[in-house]
Design a protein around this motif. Sequence first.
Motif, PDB file in Angstrom:
ATOM      1  N   GLY B  77       0.805  -1.219   0.000  1.00  0.00           N
ATOM      2  CA  GLY B  77       0.000   0.000   0.000  1.00  0.00           C
ATOM      3  C   GLY B  77       0.836   1.265   0.000  1.00  0.00           C
ATOM      4  N   GLY B  78       2.176   1.123   0.060  1.00  0.00           N
ATOM      5  CA  GLY B  78       3.036   2.284  -0.079  1.00  0.00           C
ATOM      6  C   GLY B  78       3.516   2.897   1.226  1.00  0.00           C
ATOM      7  N   MET B  79       3.385   2.181   2.355  1.00  0.00           N
ATOM      8  CA  MET B  79       3.869   2.723   3.626  1.00  0.00           C
ATOM      9  C   MET B  79       5.381   2.919   3.544  1.00  0.00           C
ATOM     10  N   ASP B  80       5.877   4.019   4.126  1.00  0.00           N
ATOM     11  CA  ASP B  80       7.314   4.293   3.995  1.00  0.00           C
ATOM     12  C   ASP B  80       8.137   3.431   4.948  1.00  0.00           C
ATOM     13  N   ALA B  81       9.445   3.416   4.703  1.00  0.00           N
ATOM     14  CA  ALA B  81      10.332   2.482   5.409  1.00  0.00           C
ATOM     15  C   ALA B  81      10.328   2.717   6.913  1.00  0.00           C
ATOM     16  N   GLY B  82      10.291   3.998   7.334  1.00  0.00           N
ATOM     17  CA  GLY B  82      10.312   4.308   8.761  1.00  0.00           C
ATOM     18  C   GLY B  82       9.100   3.728   9.475  1.00  0.00           C
ATOM     19  N   LEU B  83       7.921   3.922   8.880  1.00  0.00           N
ATOM     20  CA  LEU B  83       6.697   3.407   9.497  1.00  0.00           C
ATOM     21  C   LEU B  83       6.674   1.883   9.459  1.00  0.00           C
ATOM     22  N   LEU B  84       7.164   1.313   8.349  1.00  0.00           N
ATOM     23  CA  LEU B  84       7.208  -0.153   8.259  1.00  0.00           C
ATOM     24  C   LEU B  84       8.090  -0.717   9.368  1.00  0.00           C
ATOM     25  N   ASP B  85       9.182  -0.008   9.662  1.00  0.00           N
ATOM     26  CA  ASP B  85      10.066  -0.474  10.734  1.00  0.00           C
ATOM     27  C   ASP B  85       9.357  -0.418  12.086  1.00  0.00           C
ATOM     28  N   ARG B  86       8.584   0.652  12.307  1.00  0.00           N
ATOM     29  CA  ARG B  86       7.864   0.753  13.579  1.00  0.00           C
ATOM     30  C   ARG B  86       6.794  -0.316  13.727  1.00  0.00           C
ATOM     31  N   LEU B  87       6.242  -0.708  12.593  1.00  0.00           N
ATOM     32  CA  LEU B  87       5.186  -1.720  12.600  1.00  0.00           C
ATOM     33  C   LEU B  87       5.735  -3.125  12.827  1.00  0.00           C
ATOM     34  N   ALA B  88       6.992  -3.341  12.398  1.00  0.00           N
ATOM     35  CA  ALA B  88       7.529  -4.706  12.332  1.00  0.00           C
ATOM     36  C   ALA B  88       7.788  -5.313  13.708  1.00  0.00           C
ATOM     37  N   LEU B  89       7.407  -6.577  13.874  1.00  0.00           N
ATOM     38  CA  LEU B  89       7.733  -7.348  15.074  1.00  0.00           C
ATOM     39  C   LEU B  89       8.636  -8.510  14.692  1.00  0.00           C
ATOM     40  N   THR B  90       9.726  -8.656  15.428  1.00  0.00           N
ATOM     41  CA  THR B  90      10.626  -9.791  15.265  1.00  0.00           C
ATOM     42  C   THR B  90      10.598 -10.562  16.579  1.00  0.00           C
ATOM     43  N   PRO B  91      11.145 -11.781  16.595  1.00  0.00           N
ATOM     44  CA  PRO B  91      11.199 -12.494  17.888  1.00  0.00           C
ATOM     45  C   PRO B  91      11.904 -11.659  18.958  1.00  0.00           C
ATOM     46  N   ALA B  92      12.963 -10.942  18.587  1.00  0.00           N
ATOM     47  CA  ALA B  92      13.671 -10.125  19.583  1.00  0.00           C
ATOM     48  C   ALA B  92      12.772  -9.003  20.097  1.00  0.00           C
ATOM     49  N   ARG B  93      11.971  -8.423  19.200  1.00  0.00           N
ATOM     50  CA  ARG B  93      11.072  -7.345  19.644  1.00  0.00           C
ATOM     51  C   ARG B  93       9.958  -7.878  20.536  1.00  0.00           C
ATOM     52  N   VAL B  94       9.452  -9.065  20.217  1.00  0.00           N
ATOM     53  CA  VAL B  94       8.426  -9.658  21.090  1.00  0.00           C
ATOM     54  C   VAL B  94       9.022  -9.905  22.474  1.00  0.00           C
TER      55      VAL B  94
END
Lengths: 437, 437
Positions: B77-94
């Motif tokens: 949908g065109g979300m920018d890289a900064g926002l995509l990074d904030r949205l992303a969850l990894t095992p380390a982030r969980v």
Amino acid sequence: MTATASSIAANPSPQAPDVEAAVRDVARRAQVASRALATASRGVKDAALHAIADALVSATDEIVAANALDGERERAGGMDAGLLDRLALTPARVEAIAQALRAVAALPDPVGDVVRGQTLPNGLRLQQLRVPMGVVGMIYEARPNVTVDAAGLALKSGNAVILRGGSAAIRSNEVIVRVLRDALEAQGLPADLVQTIDEFGRPGGVALMHARGLVDVLIPRGGASLIRTVVEESSVPVIETGVGNVHVYVDASADLDQAVAIVMNAKTQRVGVCNAAETLLVHADVVDAFLGRMLTELAGAGVVLHGDERTAQAAPSGVDVTPATDADWATEYLALELAVRVVDSLDEAIDHIRTYSSGHTEAILTNDLRAADRFVAEVDSAAVMVNASTRFTDGGELGLGAEIGISTQKLHARGPMGLAELTTTKWVVRGQGHVRP
Amino acid sequence: MTATASSIAANPSPQAPDVEAAVRDVARRAQVASRALATASRGVKDAALHAIADALVSATDEIVAANALDGERERAGGMDAGLLDRLALTPARVEAIAQALRAVAALPDPVGDVVRGQTLPNGLRLQQLRVPMGVVGMIYEARPNVTVDAAGLALKSGNAVILRGGSAAIRSNEVIVRVLRDALEAQGLPADLVQTIDEFGRPGGVALMHARGLVDVLIPRGGASLIRTVVEESSVPVIETGVGNVHVYVDASADLDQAVAIVMNAKTQRVGVCNAAETLLVHADVVDAFLGRMLTELAGAGVVLHGDERTAQAAPSGVDVTPATDADWATEYLALELAVRVVDSLDEAIDHIRTYSSGHTEAILTNDLRAADRFVAEVDSAAVMVNASTRFTDGGELGLGAEIGISTQKLHARGPMGLAELTTTKWVVRGQGHVRP
């Protein structure tokens, strides 16, 4: 009367956009004026309060004359005797209003109190200080003493105030505000610390509700419909005050002589106030020993009784109990009327209160410690009384010295609001070149 | 996911009145659930937080998978890289999210703290106790960690929470909320302590804003337009958070090496956060000794500079300064951009701040005690720093342990909000048959 009076005189029927601009202008002047007071010492503020008190007493004749005009107009308009009495100012009442200002001057100044403070491991020195809100808006009904009370509390706590009083007191308030402004100016303080927007009528009140960013808090004081309107309409943060559907619960283990005295006090010591009892809940176990006697006392004092079926059965002959409806349980009578219900348990009492309370004050009368603890923990109201009259929910009675209203919301202030509730806080952080790693 | 999911499944395109009824139903269930927690001991609440943390870690695969679907959809949908990074969850982030919950469990419980207490001359014993708010509503944007943070802080302070997250994180939040609810139920607590209304979309958010009487406070977290909408639309009391048009003022007497370090930290240590500096004000006396060097450092770090005429003149060759407009002074860049202005006095700096600040954080860098005292007294912001980076306005940095947001309003909470700010108070008055004379 205010600096906008001339613009209004030139424009006798202002349109809504003009009113909005004029009120925003009032608010901007209040904001500027508030800065002079924000850093003023307690001595300066207390001297101003004494000067205002003296000026009001000196202007007694003028105030009473203006008030008489309000009274005549409202009497002709059909205002009832109780409201006319609230509206009326006599020389003795003006003196009492001045005395209340002197009492506010004698209270400690909340501004500058350190609410929290510590030095962090990294050496940053923190303080959370109490500071004035800035601009306080008051929307209230006919009582002209509120004009002075509100101004006095706002000034003592370092704030400017914008007043919107009831139209019934418009001439009284006009004179009072002029006296206050002149007295402030004579003390070297900005007159715009106290302004009224009464000349803008209802549209002025609406404009005040939308002056977010200019007005820091809006406090409505008056009947339920006034308060509901302000809460729903305002984008300025509001503190909801006053509506009290207050319950007294007589538990199975209550001292029944005490219970009679407390219920009589809570219902009849003063009616028409928000901390007066409106519903009595009685545990089924003490119906025989207590309820008939209680109803007789209440009826003897002229209290109109609305009851459930068991209450009606318990009523001695000659004591009238009309059947209570759901509306009765929800009503703040503000009059010599009481709804009465018999409950089978503490849980039923708490459930009833949860359903109908306005969150102001509820009391339990009991000698059972566990019942008292549960009632205190589970009843979600601003004030919970154990073996005391609900009439104690009052800033003066609870040691706050004075009150600007009784909050029934949970944000910012809950229960009686004194000077501290008219302040906010500011974090002050002192470093020596600290940066965040 | 919530108990209303089935009603929605049966009614795939709910109309506004249905949404309003459904959201009010959610709020009513939250209110009932909150009672179970209001009287729960700290031990029960902390055990629940640990159980939730463990459950989140156990569900890592499922959470990361749902989050990947959100990320793919938003990337397409065109979300920018900064926002995509904030949205992303990894095992380390969980794991980090779970660890933050355990840290909240380790914090003191504010519920039951005695805020004020005394025995009055008449023998009435008063306590003002800290109690939970009841139901807290959160409206926020894409970051799914806020879902867990908000739930954790609400539960620890004894509240139920209703979550309205951004649509970008809808699948992540759906899984996270289910994990939280299951973990609560396994601990014997009501699942309805945590509910989401994401499935109702925007109309659900609007309904939440109008659930006055059912929701005790609404906290928006996100961009300026989200916050403005909530503030203007809501009849539920709101705490305005976050917008930070933050100023650093370098006084004539500042330690200039420290000043360079603090300005760099305030602007570049992390961008896109509300406590980052957006405008630099420099006293005219230190333009020669400081400003050229400061601009060079900022430009070297990639900061785009907007300046007044004197700033442009002070810029060394090779350092671009575009002319600042009124819009620049008012802008929260949330990016590597800075507005810079030369002022002739402390008064001019304070005036500039009064005109443009959002009331979040301002700093003065000075060695002049009188200047520091005046800045602290006259700047009307939630946090005022002396010789420290503005980046310290943060619940963790200021010793609150955690924060649910940073309030820029004056009512209830100002600056970083921790657990105490999610509570209200209750007056408890104990007598022995006291009546009011």
